[in-house]
Each structure stands twice: as structure tokens, then as C-alpha cells.
Design an enzyme around this catalytic site. Sequence first.
Site, PDB file in Angstrom:
ATOM      1  CE  LYS A 193      -3.665  -2.462  -0.428  1.00  0.00           C
ATOM      2  NZ  LYS A 193      -4.224  -2.947   0.561  1.00  0.00           N
TER       3      LYS A 193
HETATM    4  C1  LIG Z   1      -5.609  -4.269   0.899  1.00  0.00           C
HETATM    5  C2  LIG Z   1      -6.977  -4.005   0.902  1.00  0.00           C
HETATM    6  C3  LIG Z   1      -7.806  -4.300   2.224  1.00  0.00           C
HETATM    7  C4  LIG Z   1      -7.212  -5.280   3.310  1.00  0.00           C
HETATM    8  O1  LIG Z   1      -6.136  -4.377   3.706  1.00  0.00           O
HETATM    9  P1  LIG Z   1      -5.233  -5.094   5.113  1.00  0.00           P
HETATM   10  O2  LIG Z   1      -4.309  -4.220   5.585  1.00  0.00           O
HETATM   11  O3  LIG Z   1      -4.154  -5.961   4.149  1.00  0.00           O
HETATM   12  O4  LIG Z   1      -6.179  -5.962   5.818  1.00  0.00           O
HETATM   13  C5  LIG Z   1      -9.106  -3.878   1.965  1.00  0.00           C
HETATM   14  N1  LIG Z   1      -9.466  -3.182   1.223  1.00  0.00           N
HETATM   15  C6  LIG Z   1      -9.032  -3.178  -0.041  1.00  0.00           C
HETATM   16  C7  LIG Z   1      -9.742  -2.262  -1.335  1.00  0.00           C
HETATM   17  C8  LIG Z   1      -7.591  -3.326  -0.243  1.00  0.00           C
HETATM   18  O5  LIG Z   1      -7.048  -3.047  -1.467  1.00  0.00           O
END
Ligand SMILES: *Cc1c(COP(=O)(O)O)cnc(C)c1O
Length: 395
Positions: A193
Amino acid sequence: MSEHATPFLPFALPDIGEEEIAEVVDALRSGWVTTGPKTRQFEADFAQYLGSSEADPLQAISVNSATAGLHLALEAIGIQPGDEVITTPYTFTASAEVIRYLGAHPVFVDIDPATFNIDPEKIEAAITPRTRAIIPVHFAGLACDMTRILQLARQHGLKVVEDAAHTLPSRHRGALIGTLQSDATVFSFYATKTITTGEGGMVVMRDKALAQRCRTMRLHGINRDAFDRYVSKTPAWYYEVVAPGFKYNLTDIASALGIQQLKKADRFQQRRQQMAERYNAALADLPLILPPKATIAGDSHSWHLYVLQVRPEAGINRDQLIQAMADRGIGCSVHFIPLHLQPYWRDTYALKPEDFPHALQVYQGAFSLPLYTRMSDADVERVIAALRDILRSAA
Ligand SMILES: *Cc1c(COP(=O)(O)O)cnc(C)c1O
């Protein structure tokens, strides 16, 4: 691969500098490795980053993933078994699985192909007497039309929990995502991210009682955390269990990363935007559909993802194109395989591919190019040259 092959360019890499490493070492040397002072600082820094003030205080509640944060937010707003929660099929499964954690049901609403975000004009038709909430997902970092979604939610008495996993930082009508009038906004610090703590997330909300519920439920339903027990005057051994909570707290090791990553969030965004603009300019004449751009005045894009679509006339399909890029040493990906095509969602809710025609159509041509701050200008040019070459040969 030849002996002198250029190194593989991965689809994504975290951008961890010496500052992060020093902060993590500081956490390790401190002797406090679970939730403690670094986590408190990260939460305070995060609230401040979003512009929290005495006049408009924001509660920032760290968690060990955005998935955990979405779960806590839905639990705190009171989602019950049998409730319905509206969301998009064009997302990662986490956005919808958290609804099932509480025994509630997702009701999918198709996307607007111009934004890849849930189509606000289709939400109303999906509302039933059981609908309790909407989870808009800001796809790739382009904000949903939150003005419209919040207006609909108010009209129908629905809660709103934003899945902001892609949006640090993005704006809607000039306001940072995380500061709008929804009930909660949830960020992700997963490895790929826009900023990362390895695994981690943050729930942001204004309501103090909801925030307290999230804080309690993130740590076993105990109404004080280990650090509070360590520093406060009440005997350290004493605590009260007030609910069957979860184990969702963020460690100080992760928060140490977050403290330093957050300081770079704006610079990272500027660099990604610059790369996205270079891709846009260099790929405009190819048989591709360029990614959606912010069109509402005051909206901005985090550029977490750069998602193109192959046009049918390209002479090559998406799968072949990703393979051809891989053959040239470049990692591409697909965001996302729509949930209604996934066995669990498809079978549980008897969904057909054509139930969400826009999500299906975008998915069939969609592929994501590498776009992250560790890439050099030369890496960006290499991606462009490879893609141009592949599409030239295919034509
Ligand atoms: C990555 C992601 C999540 C989950 O994030 P985590 O921190 O890995 O639990 C939720 N929603 C979207 C759209 C994502 O891309």
C-alpha cells in the site's frame, strides 16, 4: 533469460529508508515491542496528519490490518446477523468478508466504468428494509463521490464505513479522505500500500463512544491496553473484560515503521502522481483505456494503483499482455478479480457474471502497471518501452 538479462522489475516494493530502520531499532532496544508508546505516537501523528484539531478532533485507532479495522468499525456501528451492507464487487475480498464476520450479507452494486467506484446512482435501488450501511471503496486511490453517497446514506438512515485502503492521501472536494462525515474510514498499511508497516491499518472516526468500542474490541474486549496497565496508577494486574473482543492491536515495531512512513506520505504521493502522468502521456496513443482520473473539482488521486484496460482492437488480450510483460522482466498485476466471480461469493449469493456487467467488462481488460516510489525514471521508461513494443507487434 540471457546472461546479461536486466533484473526483474517487481510489481510492487515497499520504500523503507534508514529513518524507518532506525525507528524500528529504537523500538527493539526500548524493550517495548507490542502496543505501547510508538503506537500512541503513530496514532497521534496520523490524526494530526489528517488535520485533527481541538475544534474537530479525530480519533485514530491503530489495528494490525485494514481488514481488522473494517471488522471493528462494522461491529462498533452495530451490524447484526441478517443485516445487509452495500458494497462494490470491484474490490479485494476483505471489503466484503468483514460483513460476513458479523453474520450480515453484502449486497453488491455495480461500478461506474468511468471511475471503477461503486455507482452512486445504483445504490438506491439496492436499499431494502434490512440495509444498515454502505462500504464505499476508493478504488486505486480515486475518491468515490462521497458527497452523493453521504447524502443517500442520510436520506435512508444508513451508516457509512469507507474502505480507504488505497487512499493515503486522496481528497474529495478538497477534504482528505478520513475527514469526511462518514462513521468510520479505514486505511491499510499492508506491504504494497501507499505507506506500509508490513501489516497494519488505522480506523479514523469522530464519535468518541464508537472509538472506545473499537479500542476495547481490538484487545480482547479489555477496557485498558497493556501499556495503560503499565503506566497508569490503577494496579497493573487489574483489568476488566467487557466483551468477547478480538486480537487486532498493532505492535510498536510496526508503528515505528508507520511513524516514519507517514512523514513521507505526501512526497510518495507526488512521486507516484508524476509517474502516473508520465504513463498517461506516453501511452495515450495505444489501444488502451487509460486509468480514470479525478474529475470532481477538489478531488485528488493517491495513485496507489495504475490500472489500464486493453482495448479489443489491440490484437492481444489481457492475459497474453501480462505474460509478454513478464517475459520482458516486468511484473504486472490485476486489480481486481470481481468478487461475484469468486467461488465463495458466487455460490453463496447465486451470482452470475453478467449481474455486474461493468465490473465484469473492466476486469476482462484490466491490468496494473508497476507504480511505486522505489522505481527510477529509467524503470518507468522501461515499462513504457516494453508495453509499446508488445502492442506494436500485436497490431
Ligand atoms: C488491501 C486491501 C484491504 C485489506 O487491507 P489489509 O491491511 O491487508 O487487511 C481492504 N480493502 C482493499 C480495497 C484493499 O486493497
